[in-house]
Scaffold this motif. Sequence first.
Motif, PDB file in Angstrom:
ATOM      1  N   GLY A  28       0.815  -1.216   0.000  1.00 47.87           N
ATOM      2  CA  GLY A  28       0.000   0.000   0.000  1.00 47.87           C
ATOM      3  C   GLY A  28       0.844   1.258   0.000  1.00 47.87           C
ATOM      4  O   GLY A  28       0.515   2.233  -0.679  1.00 47.87           O
ATOM      5  N   VAL A  29       1.944   1.244   0.740  1.00 47.84           N
ATOM      6  CA  VAL A  29       2.864   2.388   0.755  1.00 47.84           C
ATOM      7  C   VAL A  29       3.446   2.589  -0.638  1.00 47.84           C
ATOM      8  O   VAL A  29       3.575   3.715  -1.128  1.00 47.84           O
ATOM      9  N   LEU A  30       3.760   1.497  -1.294  1.00 43.78           N
ATOM     10  CA  LEU A  30       4.336   1.562  -2.635  1.00 43.78           C
ATOM     11  C   LEU A  30       3.333   2.109  -3.648  1.00 43.78           C
ATOM     12  O   LEU A  30       3.681   2.937  -4.480  1.00 43.78           O
ATOM     13  N   THR A  31       2.092   1.683  -3.570  1.00 42.67           N
ATOM     14  CA  THR A  31       1.084   2.162  -4.522  1.00 42.67           C
ATOM     15  C   THR A  31       0.726   3.622  -4.272  1.00 42.67           C
ATOM     16  O   THR A  31       0.407   4.341  -5.219  1.00 42.67           O
ATOM     17  N   GLU A  32       0.788   4.065  -3.024  1.00 35.25           N
ATOM     18  CA  GLU A  32       0.561   5.484  -2.732  1.00 35.25           C
ATOM     19  C   GLU A  32       1.641   6.355  -3.362  1.00 35.25           C
ATOM     20  O   GLU A  32       1.395   7.501  -3.722  1.00 35.25           O
ATOM     21  N   GLY A  33       2.845   5.808  -3.503  1.00 32.33           N
ATOM     22  CA  GLY A  33       3.956   6.537  -4.107  1.00 32.33           C
ATOM     23  C   GLY A  33       3.972   6.479  -5.627  1.00 32.33           C
ATOM     24  O   GLY A  33       4.907   6.960  -6.242  1.00 32.33           O
ATOM     25  N   GLY A  34       2.952   5.852  -6.223  1.00 30.89           N
ATOM     26  CA  GLY A  34       2.882   5.812  -7.673  1.00 30.89           C
ATOM     27  C   GLY A  34       3.341   4.506  -8.292  1.00 30.89           C
ATOM     28  O   GLY A  34       3.386   4.380  -9.512  1.00 30.89           O
ATOM     29  N   GLY A  35       3.669   3.537  -7.477  1.00 31.90           N
ATOM     30  CA  GLY A  35       4.112   2.250  -8.001  1.00 31.90           C
ATOM     31  C   GLY A  35       2.961   1.273  -8.113  1.00 31.90           C
ATOM     32  O   GLY A  35       1.830   1.571  -7.751  1.00 31.90           O
ATOM     33  N   ASN A  36       3.277   0.102  -8.639  1.00 29.00           N
ATOM     34  CA  ASN A  36       2.249  -0.927  -8.696  1.00 29.00           C
ATOM     35  C   ASN A  36       2.873  -2.297  -8.477  1.00 29.00           C
ATOM     36  O   ASN A  36       4.023  -2.536  -8.814  1.00 29.00           O
ATOM     37  N   LEU A  37       2.091  -3.179  -7.874  1.00 27.67           N
ATOM     38  CA  LEU A  37       2.531  -4.527  -7.561  1.00 27.67           C
ATOM     39  C   LEU A  37       2.254  -5.422  -8.767  1.00 27.67           C
ATOM     40  O   LEU A  37       1.123  -5.511  -9.231  1.00 27.67           O
ATOM     41  N   VAL A  38       3.285  -6.083  -9.274  1.00 26.91           N
ATOM     42  CA  VAL A  38       3.126  -7.006 -10.390  1.00 26.91           C
ATOM     43  C   VAL A  38       2.746  -8.383  -9.872  1.00 26.91           C
ATOM     44  O   VAL A  38       1.824  -9.016 -10.371  1.00 26.91           O
ATOM     45  N   GLU A  39       3.453  -8.854  -8.844  1.00 27.17           N
ATOM     46  CA  GLU A  39       3.194 -10.178  -8.292  1.00 27.17           C
ATOM     47  C   GLU A  39       3.682 -10.235  -6.853  1.00 27.17           C
ATOM     48  O   GLU A  39       4.689  -9.625  -6.496  1.00 27.17           O
ATOM     49  N   LYS A  40       2.953 -10.974  -6.025  1.00 26.95           N
ATOM     50  CA  LYS A  40       3.341 -11.190  -4.629  1.00 26.95           C
ATOM     51  C   LYS A  40       3.351 -12.680  -4.370  1.00 26.95           C
ATOM     52  O   LYS A  40       2.389 -13.372  -4.669  1.00 26.95           O
ATOM     53  N   GLU A  41       4.466 -13.187  -3.834  1.00 23.63           N
ATOM     54  CA  GLU A  41       4.575 -14.598  -3.488  1.00 23.63           C
ATOM     55  C   GLU A  41       4.885 -14.715  -2.010  1.00 23.63           C
ATOM     56  O   GLU A  41       5.751 -14.021  -1.491  1.00 23.63           O
ATOM     57  N   SER A  42       4.177 -15.604  -1.359  1.00 25.90           N
ATOM     58  CA  SER A  42       4.481 -15.923   0.028  1.00 25.90           C
ATOM     59  C   SER A  42       5.185 -17.268   0.037  1.00 25.90           C
ATOM     60  O   SER A  42       4.636 -18.271  -0.412  1.00 25.90           O
ATOM     61  N   TRP A  43       6.414 -17.274   0.535  1.00 26.42           N
ATOM     62  CA  TRP A  43       7.184 -18.509   0.587  1.00 26.42           C
ATOM     63  C   TRP A  43       6.959 -19.245   1.897  1.00 26.42           C
ATOM     64  O   TRP A  43       7.496 -20.322   2.097  1.00 26.42           O
ATOM     65  N   GLY A  44       6.204 -18.652   2.803  1.00 23.78           N
ATOM     66  CA  GLY A  44       5.871 -19.305   4.059  1.00 23.78           C
ATOM     67  C   GLY A  44       6.959 -19.147   5.108  1.00 23.78           C
ATOM     68  O   GLY A  44       7.909 -18.380   4.962  1.00 23.78           O
ATOM     69  N   LEU A  45       6.787 -19.894   6.178  1.00 27.09           N
ATOM     70  CA  LEU A  45       7.734 -19.872   7.290  1.00 27.09           C
ATOM     71  C   LEU A  45       8.883 -20.817   6.955  1.00 27.09           C
ATOM     72  O   LEU A  45       8.679 -22.009   6.751  1.00 27.09           O
ATOM     73  N   GLN A  46      10.091 -20.256   6.883  1.00 22.54           N
ATOM     74  CA  GLN A  46      11.255 -21.059   6.524  1.00 22.54           C
ATOM     75  C   GLN A  46      12.374 -20.847   7.527  1.00 22.54           C
ATOM     76  O   GLN A  46      12.478 -19.787   8.150  1.00 22.54           O
ATOM     77  N   ARG A  47      13.215 -21.852   7.634  1.00 17.67           N
ATOM     78  CA  ARG A  47      14.368 -21.780   8.529  1.00 17.67           C
ATOM     79  C   ARG A  47      15.461 -20.953   7.872  1.00 17.67           C
ATOM     80  O   ARG A  47      15.746 -21.095   6.680  1.00 17.67           O
ATOM     81  N   MET A  48      16.082 -20.076   8.664  1.00 15.12           N
ATOM     82  CA  MET A  48      17.165 -19.238   8.154  1.00 15.12           C
ATOM     83  C   MET A  48      18.507 -19.918   8.406  1.00 15.12           C
ATOM     84  O   MET A  48      18.626 -20.801   9.251  1.00 15.12           O
ATOM     85  N   ALA A  49      19.515 -19.503   7.695  1.00 17.33           N
ATOM     86  CA  ALA A  49      20.841 -20.085   7.832  1.00 17.33           C
ATOM     87  C   ALA A  49      21.487 -19.718   9.173  1.00 17.33           C
ATOM     88  O   ALA A  49      22.285 -20.469   9.709  1.00 17.33           O
ATOM     89  N   TYR A  50      21.126 -18.561   9.708  1.00 16.01           N
ATOM     90  CA  TYR A  50      21.669 -18.124  10.986  1.00 16.01           C
ATOM     91  C   TYR A  50      20.613 -17.278  11.688  1.00 16.01           C
ATOM     92  O   TYR A  50      19.675 -16.796  11.076  1.00 16.01           O
ATOM     93  N   LYS A  51      20.779 -17.116  12.992  1.00 21.58           N
ATOM     94  CA  LYS A  51      19.811 -16.345  13.770  1.00 21.58           C
ATOM     95  C   LYS A  51      19.914 -14.862  13.445  1.00 21.58           C
ATOM     96  O   LYS A  51      21.005 -14.322  13.275  1.00 21.58           O
ATOM     97  N   ILE A  52      18.753 -14.225  13.366  1.00 26.41           N
ATOM     98  CA  ILE A  52      18.672 -12.778  13.220  1.00 26.41           C
ATOM     99  C   ILE A  52      17.780 -12.276  14.347  1.00 26.41           C
ATOM    100  O   ILE A  52      16.610 -12.645  14.412  1.00 26.41           O
ATOM    101  N   ASN A  53      18.331 -11.474  15.227  1.00 28.73           N
ATOM    102  CA  ASN A  53      17.595 -10.955  16.383  1.00 28.73           C
ATOM    103  C   ASN A  53      16.894 -12.068  17.154  1.00 28.73           C
ATOM    104  O   ASN A  53      15.720 -11.990  17.493  1.00 28.73           O
ATOM    105  N   ARG A  54      17.617 -13.136  17.428  1.00 29.08           N
ATOM    106  CA  ARG A  54      17.146 -14.303  18.163  1.00 29.08           C
ATOM    107  C   ARG A  54      16.039 -15.072  17.455  1.00 29.08           C
ATOM    108  O   ARG A  54      15.308 -15.839  18.080  1.00 29.08           O
ATOM    109  N   ASN A  55      15.861 -14.897  16.173  1.00 32.41           N
ATOM    110  CA  ASN A  55      14.862 -15.627  15.394  1.00 32.41           C
ATOM    111  C   ASN A  55      15.562 -16.659  14.526  1.00 32.41           C
ATOM    112  O   ASN A  55      16.486 -16.334  13.787  1.00 32.41           O
ATOM    113  N   ARG A  56      15.122 -17.894  14.607  1.00 32.25           N
ATOM    114  CA  ARG A  56      15.690 -18.978  13.820  1.00 32.25           C
ATOM    115  C   ARG A  56      14.926 -19.162  12.500  1.00 32.25           C
ATOM    116  O   ARG A  56      15.451 -19.653  11.530  1.00 32.25           O
TER     117      ARG A  56
END
Length: 115
Positions: A28-56
Amino acid sequence: MPLYEHVLIARQDLSQTQADELADNFVGVLTEGGGNLVEKESWGLQRMAYKINRNRKGHYFLLKTDSPAAAVQEMERLMRLHDDILRVLTVKVKEHTEGPSIVLRRREERSTRNR
């Protein structure tokens, strides 16, 4: 307008619907600025290679957009300030690929092999 691909990672303790709403909020922020969404993909909950801010793990999203640079900069600025967003990667591309991304194609291949 330039074409961009954005990958964002949201915190693991959000529900899938909350993570989807969060991604939609930034679209929505992007479209307010004059842009448009071509495609949105949700890859779901996935495990990361390393912790980021205590999140695995994290909720991954791919956004393919057609936007002016100012709108992209504003969206990235707001993403970096938001506590629920762990990481953001924006890449300028010459053209968007048709069909699902490689992540979704691999997931479909795995599901057909296991049948």
